[in-house]
Design an enzyme around this catalytic site. Sequence first.
Site, PDB file in Angstrom:
ATOM      1  N   SER A 149       0.012   0.010  -7.259  1.00 61.33           N
ATOM      2  CA  SER A 149       0.318  -0.543  -5.949  1.00 61.33           C
ATOM      3  C   SER A 149       0.040   0.428  -4.815  1.00 61.33           C
ATOM      4  CB  SER A 149       1.774  -1.038  -5.918  1.00 61.33           C
ATOM      5  OG  SER A 149       2.043  -1.732  -4.727  1.00 61.33           O
ATOM      6  N   HIS A 150       1.080   0.854  -4.115  1.00 60.38           N
ATOM      7  CA  HIS A 150       0.953   1.676  -2.919  1.00 60.38           C
ATOM      8  C   HIS A 150       0.906   3.164  -3.226  1.00 60.38           C
ATOM      9  CE1 HIS A 150       5.072   1.158  -4.118  1.00 60.38           C
ATOM     10  NE2 HIS A 150       5.415   2.249  -3.436  1.00 60.38           N
TER      11      HIS A 150
ATOM     12  N   ASP B 242      -2.007  -2.618   1.195  1.00 62.17           N
ATOM     13  CA  ASP B 242      -1.831  -1.439   0.341  1.00 62.17           C
ATOM     14  C   ASP B 242      -2.839  -1.413  -0.804  1.00 62.17           C
ATOM     15  OD1 ASP B 242      -0.748  -3.610  -1.074  1.00 62.17           O
ATOM     16  OD2 ASP B 242       0.658  -2.310  -2.147  1.00 62.17           O
TER      17      ASP B 242
ATOM     18  N   ASP C  24      -3.034  -2.476  -3.975  1.00 63.21           N
ATOM     19  CA  ASP C  24      -3.404  -3.674  -4.736  1.00 63.21           C
ATOM     20  C   ASP C  24      -3.323  -4.959  -3.917  1.00 63.21           C
ATOM     21  OD1 ASP C  24      -0.605  -3.617  -4.602  1.00 63.21           O
ATOM     22  OD2 ASP C  24      -0.360  -4.615  -6.526  1.00 63.21           O
TER      23      ASP C  24
ATOM     24  N   ASP D  24      -0.774  -6.409  -2.132  1.00 63.77           N
ATOM     25  CA  ASP D  24       0.395  -7.289  -2.071  1.00 63.77           C
ATOM     26  C   ASP D  24       1.370  -6.934  -0.943  1.00 63.77           C
ATOM     27  OD1 ASP D  24       1.506  -5.005  -3.180  1.00 63.77           O
ATOM     28  OD2 ASP D  24       2.248  -5.973  -5.003  1.00 63.77           O
ATOM     29  N   ARG D  25       1.127  -5.827  -0.237  1.00 70.69           N
ATOM     30  CA  ARG D  25       2.003  -5.457   0.870  1.00 70.69           C
ATOM     31  C   ARG D  25       1.274  -5.614   2.199  1.00 70.69           C
ATOM     32  NH1 ARG D  25       6.112  -0.745  -0.902  1.00 70.69           N
ATOM     33  NH2 ARG D  25       6.358  -1.351  -3.074  1.00 70.69           N
TER      34      ARG D  25
ATOM     35  N   GLU E  26      11.928  -5.749   1.987  1.00 71.63           N
ATOM     36  CA  GLU E  26      11.826  -4.796   3.088  1.00 71.63           C
ATOM     37  C   GLU E  26      10.714  -3.779   2.879  1.00 71.63           C
ATOM     38  OE1 GLU E  26      12.477  -1.474   2.327  1.00 71.63           O
ATOM     39  OE2 GLU E  26      12.901  -2.104   0.284  1.00 71.63           O
TER      40      GLU E  26
ATOM     41  N   LYS F 187       3.825 -11.199  -4.042  1.00 69.12           N
ATOM     42  CA  LYS F 187       3.728 -10.974  -2.600  1.00 69.12           C
ATOM     43  C   LYS F 187       2.252 -10.849  -2.250  1.00 69.12           C
ATOM     44  CE  LYS F 187       5.225  -6.163  -3.387  1.00 69.12           C
ATOM     45  NZ  LYS F 187       6.049  -6.183  -4.584  1.00 69.12           N
TER      46      LYS F 187
ATOM     47  N   ARG G 147      16.534   5.724  -1.857  1.00 67.43           N
ATOM     48  CA  ARG G 147      16.325   4.910  -0.668  1.00 67.43           C
ATOM     49  C   ARG G 147      17.688   4.534  -0.080  1.00 67.43           C
ATOM     50  NH1 ARG G 147      11.005   1.691  -2.878  1.00 67.43           N
ATOM     51  NH2 ARG G 147       9.573   3.314  -2.181  1.00 67.43           N
TER      52      ARG G 147
END
Length: 542
Positions: free
Chosen positions: A112-113, A276, A278, A280-281, A363, A375, A495
């Site tokens: 991902s990111h 991002d 992949d 999805d963001r 978020e 997403k 987080r």
Amino acid sequence: MIETVATTPYDDQKPGTSGLRKKVPHFQQPNYAQNFIQSLFDVVERPADAVLVIGGDGRFFNREVIEIAIRMAAANGYGRVVVGQNGILSTPAASNVIRKRKASGGLVLSASHNPGGPDGDFGIKYNIANGGPAPEKVTEASYKRTREITEYKIVSEAAPDISVLGEHRLGQMVVEVIDPVADYAELMQTLFDFPAIKAMIAGGFAMRFDAMHAVTGPYAKTIFEGLLGAPEGTVVNGTPLPDFGGGHPDPNAVYAKDLIDHLMGADAPDFGAASDGDGDRNLIVGRGLVVSPSDSLAVLAANAHLAPGYAKGIAGIARSMPTSQAADRVAQKRGLGIYETPTGWKFFGNLLDAGKVTICGEESAGTGSDHVREKDGVWAVLLWLNVLAATKKSVKDILAEHWREFGRNFYQRHDYEEVDAAGANSLMDSLRHRLASMSGQRFGKLVVSEADDFSYKDPVDGSISTGQGVRIIFSGGSRIVFRLSGTGTKGATLRVYIEAYEGDPGKHSVAPEEALKELIATAEAVGEIRKWTGREAPDVIT
């Protein structure tokens, strides 16, 4: 010829919130990827001659693992593998192909990111037949299998050339190499008013999309510069690279600083966005302001009916627990169902399949709908463009009007990255031990009304997830949430989510760091962050 290869288990192949993620050298250990893939094939539901979708974000080591997966699928009885050309498929595009082809599932190769390259991150995630991430019962079964595996199956022949479109054969299995963008672009045109968006752009509306040298470059060029007629150069960093150009493909204020700075300048375009690794963001930026992911979810839910695909309205909204309660206020005012789930898109799948919700968001910059079961960054950008075209208002005006109607949820996420795992776990344990006595405690002007360790009972299948993050809720609705992320590959990421509601429009223009000042100080006092992590300040604030 099918070969059966002896292997020994690894003890660290438990998937996190979004598949198995490790550093590239870790995945390059002998049979590491093979063990994980075989364990998935051994436990997932699939008919004889099943269809399997394979694709990834183009990061380093993707192509090698895709070729291994194709050869293993042929040895394990799959009838057809559908793979994106050159191994490219964004995560939402893969979800769409799984659904469109009625595949039994798919392998999505991405971290991902997270950054890529020879020393970067790598990941493998399994998506089930609905196109969504595997639920916990599948990931738990695959993890159990990885600890007892003794052999894997693979055909001895090389995989076909996945740069060549069309059908190829590998033993008894068909390998179909597809255009990674075509099906996705077709789906988007059924959801959004492309003629209205195209007319807006032709009328002088200017935008910039930063693909961050990640997977959405080809999608953005086809859709924004091609179908919608945006000028060439609207898409920047549009060529996917194995190391993302040395950058970090996470669309936030730190790693997308160039885009944000561009939108803050004197000659800024009307609209900016990024996605991002992949795809999805998403990051949404208007001229002169950054839209928080939580606000973006709320605005899109409130205005989705302006797009043709959602003209009949939406069934409900789902958000992850740490996501701000801005979407809740939209749901309450519009009479919609609202669902609060643990972090991880897999928790939205049952709600979407059951028709309980239409729009979902996290978020961490993920937003999507029932069009796929992931997403979807480009989808979110297109819905924003559709809203802008329909209202003929600026991003800034849309946000201001939204806050006037629903109030503003000031919100920040503070990330403490790669902290010592033992210290991070001790922080969480300390909080959990104090939960029972926390109600009624006063911190400055703030009084704790309730505190818990979030658990979730799925309203569709009744499954229960516990230990999902510590929530401290104050009188008036302000919240602090502490949670350890499951998406990193080194140490632990703590987080801390900080939120305060403001109904007075006269105070909506206050800077978030000012509006949240007391809560930020309280988070340090309650969590004892310095004590347990040794950190004086977060690495990233979003």
